[in-house]
Design an enzyme around this catalytic site. Structure first.
Site, PDB file in Angstrom:
ATOM      1  N   SER A 283       0.863  -1.185   0.000  1.00  0.00           N
ATOM      2  CA  SER A 283       0.000   0.000   0.000  1.00  0.00           C
ATOM      3  C   SER A 283       0.897   1.231   0.000  1.00  0.00           C
ATOM      4  CB  SER A 283      -0.891   0.010   1.239  1.00  0.00           C
ATOM      5  OG  SER A 283      -0.104   0.355   2.372  1.00  0.00           O
ATOM      6  N   LYS A 284       0.256   2.365  -0.021  1.00  0.00           N
ATOM      7  CA  LYS A 284       0.993   3.630  -0.051  1.00  0.00           C
ATOM      8  C   LYS A 284       1.977   3.749   1.113  1.00  0.00           C
ATOM      9  CE  LYS A 284      -2.406   6.411  -2.419  1.00  0.00           C
ATOM     10  NZ  LYS A 284      -3.705   6.927  -2.041  1.00  0.00           N
ATOM     11  N   ARG A 285       1.659   3.058   2.222  1.00  0.00           N
ATOM     12  CA  ARG A 285       2.569   3.091   3.373  1.00  0.00           C
ATOM     13  C   ARG A 285       3.972   2.632   2.986  1.00  0.00           C
ATOM     14  NH1 ARG A 285       1.667  -0.978   6.745  1.00  0.00           N
ATOM     15  NH2 ARG A 285      -0.025  -1.750   5.458  1.00  0.00           N
ATOM     16  N   HIS A 286       4.047   1.694   2.034  1.00  0.00           N
ATOM     17  CA  HIS A 286       5.344   1.113   1.685  1.00  0.00           C
ATOM     18  C   HIS A 286       6.097   1.926   0.648  1.00  0.00           C
ATOM     19  CE1 HIS A 286       2.931  -2.434   3.078  1.00  0.00           C
ATOM     20  NE2 HIS A 286       4.012  -2.583   3.788  1.00  0.00           N
ATOM     21  N   GLY A 287       5.395   2.750  -0.094  1.00  0.00           N
ATOM     22  CA  GLY A 287       6.021   3.484  -1.194  1.00  0.00           C
ATOM     23  C   GLY A 287       4.976   3.669  -2.269  1.00  0.00           C
TER      24      GLY A 287
END
Ligand code: GLU
Length: 496
Positions: free
Chosen positions: A259-263
């Site tokens: 998800s966006k949390r990872h990049g």
């Protein structure tokens, strides 16, 4: 051991069914590549269907961005928006009348029923079930209504249409995961058509996949829970379901769903950030599939020639951002000057180093400059940073601290630079050939009993402002005699 290959005999028709509610993300990009390769390998067709039934969230910009992203990936479709085809329309929102006709058939056959329960009743029911720690589900109150009763109430009462889930169990013979069995008792009598006549995903996807004669459905594992519901609709309609293959989730390094949390998860980010397209394609194909144990780098042609869904991994595919950067570098390092010139152009102009006209007018010079930077970048967008020194004003080239320190290490270094400048002056005016200059400089250093760094470190500082970088004599060739001499003169002054 490789699994026995699944060789399809029927005409192969696969599809991708993006919802135009955002940009094209990495999951859709991978799903597209797998479907596309499967169709190519077996002489089949890829259908693009835009699932735009969520009118509030679907936008034309998003659809445009998705189609553009698919083009950028190098994939194409045989039927769908732009190209058309015998199963048009390819926008789900334009197929609602067909969906409702299928819904009526299911209502008539008793496989669907009208539900008149109000939102309040359903909320109360859910709360009661939650209080008793039961899985919330519809209690099937309306399933018992006689059909004439139901038809009579429908005249002036709003209703949804629910699918009547039969008893028993439903197996998915998944091409990736093998047989997965679901107890029908666990499946709610789900809503097929909302109040007001809006059909829902699990229903319309079956209507459209059936109408478009889809033979194989490859999609993300998050859809596996939907598959038994869809298979039951096929059965109720007397149709053979397509074959299914659910692709492993893409995970971040922490093992959680990417998800966006990872990049960045949006393809457009990677395009804008200057990743090599071929590397990104290779990398995405590698998310859940391998050519063999070790080979990381393979072409899309190799992928098409060997892709078998039976070889797709069941375990989640961990998205390694560092590996993607490395892979991008590998592809960029192998590019021809023309390819490199094309791919770096937007980044060179965006950085204000060259205009579009200059890229053409000084094409040979530009390509030579890029070759100097080629081994030093992993993304095209890094090229302006690597080559920026070529474009600085000679007298005000910025020196980095390390370069300046190296250049000043010994007091005699600036004197050597000065002597070399005098030596270079008459000869460089005869023409700048990197080979000739390099051989000459080596001889000059040897004659004077110097060690290479004694000349090369101040020379590099004066020419490039950096402590490391591309071959100095190629740099001089690119700068030309005037600028090379001007930079040396400025360096002698500034370093003294
Ligand atoms: N529109 C659905 C999605 O984007 C399609 C799922 C499917 O492939 O069935 O998730």
């Amino acid at each position: 051991m490789k699994s026995p290959e699944h060789i399809p005999s029927e005409p192969i028709r696969v599809r991708i069914a993006p919802s135009p509610t955002g940009t094209i993300h990495l999951g859709l990009a991978r799903t597209t590549l797998y479907n596309w390769a499967f169709a190519k390998r077996h002489g089949g067709k890829l259908i693009l269907r835009v699932e735009d039934t969520d009118r509030a969230r679907s936008t034309a910009e998003s659809e445009h961005a998705i189609l553009e992203g698919l083009h950028w990936l190098g994939t194409d479709w045989d039927e769908g928006p732009v190209v058309g085809g015998p199963h048009a329309p390819y926008h789900q929102s334009e197929r609602v009348q067909e969906h409702l006709a299928v819904a009526r058939r299911l209502l008539e056959s008793g496989d669907a029923y009208r539900c008149f329960c109000t939102k309040e009743r359903l909320d109360d029911l859910r709360q009661e079930q939650e209080a008793k720690k039961e899985t919330p589900r519809y209690d099937r109150l309306c399933s018992q209504l006689a059909s004439d009763q139901s038809a009579a109430r429908a005249v002036d009462e709003p209703f949804t249409l629910r699918f009547r889930v039969p008893e028993g169990q439903t197996a998915v013979d998944d091409l990736v995961r093998g047989r997965v069995e679901f107890q029908n008792a666990e499946i709610d009598d789900w809503v097929m058509v909302r109040q007001g006549g809006q059909p829902t995903y699990n229903f319309v996807v079956v209507c459209d996949d059936a109408a478009m004669e889809i033979s194989h459905v490859f999609r993300g594992e998050e859809h596996l829970v939907n598959t038994p519901k869809q298979i039951l609709v096929y059965r109720a309609l007397g149709l053979e379901p397509p074959a299914f293959g659910h692709l492993p989730l893409m995970l971040g390094q922490d093992g959680r769903k990417l998800s966006k949390r990872h990049g960045a998860v949006s393809l457009s980010k990677y395009i804008a950030e200057g990743y090599s397209r071929d590397a990104l394609v290779n990398f995405l194909c590698r998310q859940g599939w391998a050519l063999d144990g070790e080979t990381e780098i393979f072409s899309v042609e190799q992928f098409i020639a060997s892709f078998d869904p039976g070889d797709v991994s069941r375990a989640g595919a961990v998205f390694d951002f560092d590996k993607l950067r490395w892979m991008s570098g590998e592809y960029i390092h192998a590019e021809s000057p023309d390819e490199l010139a094309l791919h770096c152009a937007p980044h060179m102009t965006a950085a204000g180093l060259m205009t579009a006209e200059e890229l053409v007018q000084r094409g040979d010079w530009y390509r030579e400059a890029l070759c100097l930077g080629q081994e030093r970048v992993r993304l095209y967008s890094e090229m302006p940073g690597v080559l920026g020194f070529l474009f600085a004003a000679d007298a005000s080239l910025e020196y980095d601290a390390k370069a300046e320190k190296n250049a000043r290490k010994h007091s005699e270094r600036v004197a050597e630079l000065s002597a070399y400048h005098e030596h270079l002056h008459p000869m460089i005016e005869l023409g700048v050939d990197a080979e000739v200059l390099r051989d000459d400089a080596k001889a000059w250093v040897a004659e004077r009993n110097l060690k290479f760094p004694q000349l090369f470190q101040p020379l590099r500082c004066a020419l490039t402002g950096a402590a490391g970088g591309p071959d100095l004599f190629s740099v001089m060739a690119l700068l030309g005699p005037e600028a090379s001499l001007a930079r040396l003169a400025a360096g002698i002054e500034r370093l003294a």
